[in-house]
Design an enzyme around this catalytic site. Structure first.
Site, short mmCIF file in Angstrom:
data_model
loop_
_atom_site.label_atom_id
_atom_site.label_comp_id
_atom_site.label_asym_id
_atom_site.label_seq_id
_atom_site.Cartn_x
_atom_site.Cartn_y
_atom_site.Cartn_z
N GLN A 11 0.92 -1.14 -0.10
CA GLN A 11 0.16 0.19 -0.05
C GLN A 11 0.88 1.16 0.02
OE1 GLN A 11 -3.39 -0.17 2.57
NE2 GLN A 11 -4.23 1.77 1.92
N PHE A 12 1.22 1.56 -1.22
CA PHE A 12 2.11 3.02 -1.22
C PHE A 12 1.31 4.14 -0.85
CE2 PHE A 12 -0.56 3.36 -5.02
CZ PHE A 12 -0.69 4.64 -5.42
N THR A 13 -0.01 4.30 -0.43
CA THR A 13 -0.68 5.06 -0.29
C THR A 13 -0.20 5.75 1.42
OG1 THR A 13 -2.60 4.05 0.38
CG2 THR A 13 -2.46 5.19 -1.70
#
Length: 174
Positions: A80-82
């Site tokens: 999850q790069f967010t």
């Protein structure tokens, strides 16, 4: 590297309507990679995930006594790069602190391999890197732990998510 670790009764990941991974009791870990992360950051997060004592003793006499390893539960990780978003202007997210996709794909694969080696490969599961995923879970508690390899004491929680110091996890007590 950051991880949002949730104690779950069950969790699963679907891609295009198909279940690609699922666990019963254990940990659901949302994992984000920072543009400056190294193997030391991955080592720190792996050590914390497998060592977190989030369950009571078997007889219930001691709270926060056992880890996922002791219980032999599952671990489901979702990239999850967010987790490295920052808000700019009118609430528009900026992901410039996240590791670029190709580099992140390799680093995340190495992280998953390290996690499987630290625990039991047959108990470690994954979503699909870079895919749009439907993540389902039944929280147990709820219990949610935030891990940040650059902020091991979570000092940034009151600082808009920005690390309080840029020191390496290898120089900090874990």
């Amino acid at each position: 590297m950051r991880a949002v670790v949730q104690r779950v009764k069950e969790a699963s990941v679907k891609v295009d309507g198909e279940v690609v991974s699922s666990i019963g009791p254990g940990l659901l870990c949302l994992v984000g990679l920072r543009d400056t992360d190294t193997e030391k950051d991955a080592e720190y997060i792996v050590r914390k995930i497998v060592g977190l004592r989030l369950w009571a003793s078997e007889d219930g006499s001691k709270a926060w006594n056992q880890s996922v390893m002791q219980r032999e539960y599952g671990i489901l990780c979702v990239s999850q790069f967010t987790l490295f978003s920052r808000l700019k202007g009118a609430g528009k997210p900026d992901y410039s602190k996240a590791m670029p996709p190709q580099q992140a794909r390799e680093a995340y694969a190495a992280f998953m391999q390290r996690l499987a080696q630290a625990y039991r490969p047959e108990r470690v599961f994954d979503g699909v890197f870079g895919a749009m995923m439907d993540v389902s879970l039944v929280n147990d508690g709820p219990v949610t732990i935030l891990l940040d390899s650059q902020d091991p004491n979570n000092q940034s929680l009151g600082n808009g998510g920005q690390p309080a110091s840029q020191s390496s996890p290898s120089s900090q007590e874990a």
